[in-house]
Design an enzyme around this catalytic site. Structure first.
Site, short mmCIF file in Angstrom:
data_model
loop_
_atom_site.label_atom_id
_atom_site.label_comp_id
_atom_site.label_asym_id
_atom_site.label_seq_id
_atom_site.Cartn_x
_atom_site.Cartn_y
_atom_site.Cartn_z
N ASN A 1 13.53 4.12 4.63
CA ASN A 1 12.59 3.10 5.11
C ASN A 1 11.41 3.79 5.78
O ASN A 1 11.57 4.86 6.37
CB ASN A 1 13.31 2.21 6.13
CG ASN A 1 12.41 1.13 6.72
OD1 ASN A 1 11.70 0.44 5.99
ND2 ASN A 1 12.42 0.99 8.04
N SER B 1 0.83 -1.21 0.00
CA SER B 1 0.00 0.00 0.00
C SER B 1 0.87 1.27 0.00
O SER B 1 0.47 2.29 -0.56
CB SER B 1 -0.99 0.01 1.18
OG SER B 1 -0.32 0.18 2.39
N ASN B 2 2.05 1.19 0.60
CA ASN B 2 2.95 2.35 0.52
C ASN B 2 3.52 2.52 -0.89
O ASN B 2 3.70 3.65 -1.35
CB ASN B 2 4.07 2.23 1.56
CG ASN B 2 3.61 2.66 2.93
OD1 ASN B 2 3.38 3.85 3.17
ND2 ASN B 2 3.43 1.71 3.83
N ARG C 1 22.46 -15.81 2.91
CA ARG C 1 22.18 -14.40 3.09
C ARG C 1 23.17 -13.49 2.34
O ARG C 1 22.77 -12.53 1.67
CB ARG C 1 22.26 -14.12 4.61
CG ARG C 1 21.90 -12.75 5.03
CD ARG C 1 22.03 -12.59 6.54
NE ARG C 1 21.99 -11.17 6.84
CZ ARG C 1 20.88 -10.45 6.82
NH1 ARG C 1 19.73 -11.00 6.58
NH2 ARG C 1 20.93 -9.16 7.04
N GLU D 1 23.35 1.36 9.48
CA GLU D 1 23.72 -0.04 9.71
C GLU D 1 22.99 -0.67 10.89
O GLU D 1 23.14 -1.85 11.17
CB GLU D 1 25.23 -0.13 9.88
CG GLU D 1 25.92 0.18 8.55
CD GLU D 1 27.38 0.53 8.69
OE1 GLU D 1 28.00 0.13 9.69
OE2 GLU D 1 27.89 1.22 7.79
N HIS E 1 8.54 3.26 8.75
CA HIS E 1 8.33 2.43 9.95
C HIS E 1 7.09 2.93 10.69
O HIS E 1 6.94 4.15 10.88
CB HIS E 1 9.56 2.51 10.85
CG HIS E 1 9.44 1.65 12.06
ND1 HIS E 1 9.62 0.28 12.00
CD2 HIS E 1 9.11 1.94 13.34
CE1 HIS E 1 9.42 -0.22 13.22
NE2 HIS E 1 9.11 0.76 14.04
N ASP F 1 16.30 0.24 12.25
CA ASP F 1 15.38 1.39 12.32
C ASP F 1 16.04 2.56 13.06
O ASP F 1 15.39 3.24 13.86
CB ASP F 1 14.07 0.98 13.03
CG ASP F 1 13.31 -0.08 12.24
OD1 ASP F 1 13.37 -0.06 11.00
OD2 ASP F 1 12.65 -0.92 12.86
N GLU G 1 1.17 7.04 6.98
CA GLU G 1 2.34 6.56 6.21
C GLU G 1 2.19 6.95 4.74
O GLU G 1 3.16 7.36 4.10
CB GLU G 1 2.45 5.03 6.31
CG GLU G 1 2.77 4.51 7.69
CD GLU G 1 2.95 3.00 7.70
OE1 GLU G 1 3.53 2.45 6.74
OE2 GLU G 1 2.52 2.35 8.66
C1 GRF Z 1 3.88 -0.61 6.84
O1 GRF Z 1 3.21 -0.50 8.06
C2 GRF Z 1 5.30 -0.11 6.95
O2 GRF Z 1 5.45 0.95 7.84
C3 GRF Z 1 6.02 -1.32 7.48
O3 GRF Z 1 5.44 -2.40 6.80
C4 GRF Z 1 4.10 -2.05 6.42
C5 GRF Z 1 4.00 -2.24 4.94
O4 GRF Z 1 2.71 -2.05 4.45
N1 GRF Z 1 7.44 -1.20 7.30
P1 GRF Z 1 2.44 -2.01 2.88
O5 GRF Z 1 3.05 -3.29 2.32
O6 GRF Z 1 3.12 -0.79 2.33
O7 GRF Z 1 0.96 -1.96 2.73
#
Ligand code: GRF
Length: 201
Positions: A107, A13-14, A65, A142, A109, A145, A174
């Site tokens: 990122n 969704s972001n 990894r 590094e 969060h 968050d 967000e």
């Molecule tokens: C969001 O809450 C973001 O802050 C976190 O993971 C979630 C991702 O949501 N890091 P989406 O996949 O963007 O809907």
């Protein structure tokens, strides 16, 4: 126009908020590629619908990894992007990858960092009993968050909140914060002083 790579693991969704902001002219950028570590991530469909190239780099397991992130670094370098956006990408990037893109990875969060880093930030906020939480967009360093903060937005916590209702209210913020933060970073009108991201003007 800034070229972006967006890394996802799920719903996206972001990512959609970035796609919409670009389409509306609120964000002068181009998403060059969307990369997912999960083949079934819903966000991949959102990218395809918007005509954005996608790449799936399926997770190879902890033992591989180093190889995994070396490959990702190569993919990102080939994509020739200005900024890498972690939008719900659930893996911690290794130091080598972070160092290869200094101040070029951000990122989002779902808490007001430095409170409640890591997983389940919304649950952590509810359990702690804070009255205000929110979201943070920050540069990736590094640590976990822990990088310099670009934008934060506050969100109230109500007595009747569940983890789901709080997560939904934070998510709406967000979706405002991420395109704003990307626009700010691409504008280059900032510098980092100590831990602070401050305006150059
Ligand atoms: C969001 O809450 C973001 O802050 C976190 O993971 C979630 C991702 O949501 N890091 P989406 O996949 O963007 O809907």
């Amino acid at each position: 126009m800034g070229r972006l790579a967006v890394l996802i693991s799920g719903r996206g969704s972001n990512l959609q908020a970035l796609i919409d902001a670009i389409a509306d002219g609120r964000l002068d950028a181009e998403i060059a590629t969307v990369i997912s570590d999960r083949p079934g991530a819903l966000g991949l469909d959102r990218a395809r619908q918007a005509g954005i190239p996608t790449q799936v780099l399926p997770w190879l397991g902890e033992k591989r990894r180093v190889e995994y992130f070396q490959n990702m670094q190569r993919v990102l370098q080939e994509a020739d992007v200005e900024l890498v956006v972690l939008a719900g990408f659930l893996r911690i990037l290794p130091m080598e990858l972070v160092r290869a893109f200094p101040q070029r990875i951000i990122n989002i969060h779902p808490s007001l960092l430095p409170a409640f880093p890591g997983l389940n930030a919304q649950r952590q906020a509810l359990e702690y009993g804070v009255r205000i939480t929110g979201c943070t967009v920050h540069f990736v360093d590094e640590g976990l968050d822990s990088g310099p903060i670009i934008i934060q937005k506050p969100v109230p916590v109500y007595d009747y909140d569940t983890e789901a209702s709080l997560a939904e209210r934070i998510l709406a913020k967000e979706h405002e914060a991420l395109p704003q933060a990307v626009a700010l970073v691409l504008s280059k009108q900032w510098q980092i002083r100590g831990r602070r991201v401050v305006c150059k003007c």
